[in-house]
Design an enzyme around this catalytic site. Sequence first.
Site, PDB file in Angstrom:
ATOM      1  N   THR A 167       0.861  -1.196   0.000  1.00 48.00           N
ATOM      2  CA  THR A 167       0.000   0.000   0.000  1.00 48.00           C
ATOM      3  C   THR A 167       0.889   1.235   0.000  1.00 48.00           C
ATOM      4  O   THR A 167       1.986   1.206   0.560  1.00 48.00           O
ATOM      5  CB  THR A 167      -0.878  -0.017   1.271  1.00 48.00           C
ATOM      6  OG1 THR A 167      -1.896  -0.989   1.096  1.00 48.00           O
ATOM      7  CG2 THR A 167      -1.515   1.334   1.580  1.00 48.00           C
ATOM      8  N   THR A 218      -0.049   1.765   7.049  1.00 46.25           N
ATOM      9  CA  THR A 218      -0.071   0.583   6.197  1.00 46.25           C
ATOM     10  C   THR A 218      -0.023  -0.649   7.090  1.00 46.25           C
ATOM     11  O   THR A 218       0.389  -0.564   8.242  1.00 46.25           O
ATOM     12  CB  THR A 218       1.107   0.586   5.211  1.00 46.25           C
ATOM     13  OG1 THR A 218       1.050  -0.626   4.442  1.00 46.25           O
ATOM     14  CG2 THR A 218       2.465   0.658   5.900  1.00 46.25           C
ATOM     15  N   GLY A 219      -0.447  -1.782   6.538  1.00 45.93           N
ATOM     16  CA  GLY A 219      -0.461  -3.014   7.316  1.00 45.93           C
ATOM     17  C   GLY A 219      -1.852  -3.617   7.301  1.00 45.93           C
ATOM     18  O   GLY A 219      -2.631  -3.356   6.380  1.00 45.93           O
ATOM     19  N   GLU A 220      -2.153  -4.398   8.315  1.00 42.79           N
ATOM     20  CA  GLU A 220      -3.443  -5.098   8.331  1.00 42.79           C
ATOM     21  C   GLU A 220      -4.563  -4.145   8.721  1.00 42.79           C
ATOM     22  O   GLU A 220      -4.747  -3.793   9.884  1.00 42.79           O
ATOM     23  CB  GLU A 220      -3.350  -6.302   9.267  1.00 42.79           C
ATOM     24  CG  GLU A 220      -2.406  -7.346   8.681  1.00 42.79           C
ATOM     25  CD  GLU A 220      -2.246  -8.568   9.564  1.00 42.79           C
ATOM     26  OE1 GLU A 220      -3.185  -8.913  10.300  1.00 42.79           O
ATOM     27  OE2 GLU A 220      -1.161  -9.157   9.511  1.00 42.79           O
ATOM     28  N   GLY A 221      -5.293  -3.746   7.702  1.00 42.38           N
ATOM     29  CA  GLY A 221      -6.294  -2.688   7.866  1.00 42.38           C
ATOM     30  C   GLY A 221      -7.359  -2.988   8.890  1.00 42.38           C
ATOM     31  O   GLY A 221      -7.871  -2.083   9.552  1.00 42.38           O
TER      32      GLY A 221
HETATM   33  N1  ASP Z   1      -3.763  -1.498   4.828  1.00 45.35           N
HETATM   34  C1  ASP Z   1      -4.047  -2.245   3.631  1.00 45.35           C
HETATM   35  C2  ASP Z   1      -5.307  -3.054   3.808  1.00 45.35           C
HETATM   36  O1  ASP Z   1      -5.649  -3.423   4.883  1.00 45.35           O
HETATM   37  C3  ASP Z   1      -2.949  -3.172   3.221  1.00 45.35           C
HETATM   38  C4  ASP Z   1      -1.558  -2.591   3.205  1.00 45.35           C
HETATM   39  O2  ASP Z   1      -1.257  -1.648   3.919  1.00 45.35           O
HETATM   40  O3  ASP Z   1      -0.733  -3.063   2.430  1.00 45.35           O
HETATM   41  O4  ASP Z   1      -5.928  -3.374   2.829  1.00 45.35           O
END
Ligand code: ASP
Length: 304
Positions: A167, A218-221
Amino acid sequence: MKKFAIAIHAGAETVKRKEVSKAQEKAYRKGIEEALRTGNAILKKGGSAVEAVVAAIESMENNEHFNAGRGGSLNQFGEADFDAAIMDGRNLNSGSVGSVRYVKNPIKLALEIMQHCKHAFLAGTGAEEFALRQGLELKEPSYFVTEEKLKAWHESVLEEQIAGHDTVGAVALDQQGNLAAGTSTGGLMNRMKGRVSDSPIIGAGTYANNPYCAVSCTGEGDIIMRGSIAHEVYAQVKYGGEQLQAAAEKAITMHAKFLKGDMGLVSLNGEAEIAFAFNTNLMKRGYSTDGQKPVIALWDDEEV
Ligand code: ASP
């Protein structure tokens, strides 16, 4: 000349080093550098933080190596759709878009919503129709699906995994002293149809408020939105009296008992101080202050 700065991330993840090829590393560094230079050129000539954030993100959306625009992750049915948001720290104005297809640059649609829509957040077909009415560039679904992401999608489906990274997000400080933040994503690979990420949710994936800070996550939304992580950085600075780096680290770790998963963020304040915080071993990131040569890092042991 007054201070100005831009900082970006292009996703955080926990990954074995050997799983990221040298070619991929090179492509990430090049893409981050291009985005920083694009944003910098705007800030240098006195452009706004909002303009710089949008331009930097647009450059990463057009780059198939990142999970935004072309090269975005695919849902459980192998379809691409996108989420994005922009926030102007000067007046708390914002625009968000969720689950939108066809729009070449979702961040431009978020900007269009911020500037020309009576609502703060449009999703799905309504967002697509608004993009059409506003004359934004549209693309066939096949434009967004790259071979590399299709392969990753196949693997995710076979392994019954839902994974996300790459992301993109940007924060900027312009010469007028204004902050802005933006984030754009193709979401998690193999996500359920209709699932929306943290990226377009103000206070979760994206937040900006002069003079405190601008933040992009960014990360696990699904955990980032439950922890209101971007707003938490602001709250730690404003109410907790924390320095920016400490606030960023607190926001990432404070809910660790309940919210388990990969998280990362980039933040910037009115003094052009930049903070990166993440609980992964990889966060693609970079910054540039006062138009100087961009500083870029990928791994956790790299100095920035
Ligand atoms: N935050 C994004 C999601 O949850 C994924 C990512 O940050 O790569 O879709």
